[in-house]
Enzyme design. Structure first.
Site, PDB file in Angstrom:
ATOM      1  N   CYS A 100       0.853  -1.184   0.000  1.00 55.26           N
ATOM      2  CA  CYS A 100       0.000   0.000   0.000  1.00 55.26           C
ATOM      3  C   CYS A 100       0.895   1.242   0.000  1.00 55.26           C
ATOM      4  CB  CYS A 100      -0.905   0.001   1.227  1.00 55.26           C
ATOM      5  SG  CYS A 100      -1.838   1.535   1.449  1.00 55.26           S
ATOM      6  N   ASP A 111       0.021  -6.151   0.203  1.00 55.42           N
ATOM      7  CA  ASP A 111      -1.191  -6.557  -0.502  1.00 55.42           C
ATOM      8  C   ASP A 111      -0.862  -7.805  -1.309  1.00 55.42           C
ATOM      9  OD1 ASP A 111      -2.850  -4.369   0.315  1.00 55.42           O
ATOM     10  OD2 ASP A 111      -1.836  -3.096  -1.144  1.00 55.42           O
TER      11      ASP A 111
END
Length: 292
Positions: free
Chosen positions: A198, A205
């Site tokens: 992120c 992620d």
């Protein structure tokens, strides 16, 4: 425009009253400017968001629960910051509605205003076994073992490296698909090893990436996997990562058709699933994978 918004705050107050003002837009141009490729070709596709913690009140004050799917067109000017969406949905938890249709209409209106495009919003009942969020499987072959017999370690890179698509150092062990030089050949494969960070919180992620393309170029599975692994330390939103991959594959393989999609694992009850295609007819149906 700042990309931090609510997501970047250290502490957050969770609203208990309907609060559409919590929705925070982020311009798609930020990610596309960084890619530096043909913006118009990155605007063909959809971002599917799945929400698993939908709740509101009926007129008796009883909590109602459901799942939901948001469909945001890639042509929208903005994406919505994920945590701001979670806060917005939380603000509806104690809001009374007379029907499911009223909930759907309001949320679609607010999200459309945020991203400046028409957002489709669908509530899905928990017992919906036909049109609900059933678990599916990616099409094609999994390339996650393509480097198992290669020599040497895969280096960590700070940013995606498209030059790895042409790295033929391991071709003796690679699975290079033979093609018809005149018409090209379809290649359909996926990897569960997509990872990025992120850009605001630096949290990891994880996702499954799937590609389907027709090209007159050979596809080296090992080189493709090295390229996918080069995203591991990259800071980029889900949508930007998929668009970067779409742009890189377009430039390297010059495909006559291309579809790139990713299913990211959920965070805070929401998962994000961007998909980009070279033409609208290639757009697949939305789906959900077992890891989601």
């Amino acid at each position: 425009m700042s990309i931090h918004g609510i997501l970047g705050e250290q502490t957050t107050d969770y609203p208990t009253q309907y609060s559409p003002e919590t929705l925070y837009p982020i311009a798609r141009s930020i990610g596309r400017d960084a890619i530096g490729w043909q913006d118009a070709k990155l605007k063909v596709g959809v971002d599917w968001w799945h929400a698993f913690e939908m709740s509101w009140l009926n007129q008796q004050g009883i909590s109602q629960v459901a799942m939901a799917r948001f469909s945001i067109p890639a042509s929208s000017s903005y994406i919505v910051e994920s945590k701001s969406l979670k806060l917005y949905l939380n603000s509806i938890n104690f809001t009374e509605f007379s029907s499911w249709e009223e909930v759907q209409t309001l949320i679609a209106k607010d999200l459309s205003a945020c991203v400046q495009a028409e957002v489709k919003f669908e509530l899905i009942a928990l017992d919906d076994t036909e049109s609900g969020l059933l678990i599916s499987q990616p099409e094609g072959i999994c390339i996650d073992e393509a480097l198992a017999d290669s020599i040497g370690k895969v280096a960590l890179t700070l940013h995606p490296d498209a030059s790895l698509l042409g790295n033929m150092a391991v071709t003796e062990q690679s699975n290079i698909t033979e093609i018809d030089k005149k018409s090209g050949q379809s290649h359909t494969f996926y990897s569960n090893l997509l990872r990025s960070n992120c850009p605001v919180t630096n949290q990891p992620d994880w996702g499954t990436l799937a590609v389907s393309m027709t090209s007159t170029c050979a596809v080296d599975d090992a080189a493709m996997l090295r390229y996918i692994l080069s995203f591991r330390q990259h800071n980029g939103f889900h949508e930007q990562c998929v668009e970067q991959i779409f742009a890189d594959l377009s430039r390297y393989y010059q495909p006559s058709s291309l579809m790139v999609r990713a299913w990211y694992t959920r965070r805070g009850g929401i998962d994000i699933n961007p998909c980009r295609v070279s033409e609208p007819s290639l757009l697949p149906a939305p789906s959900r994978l077992i890891r989601q």
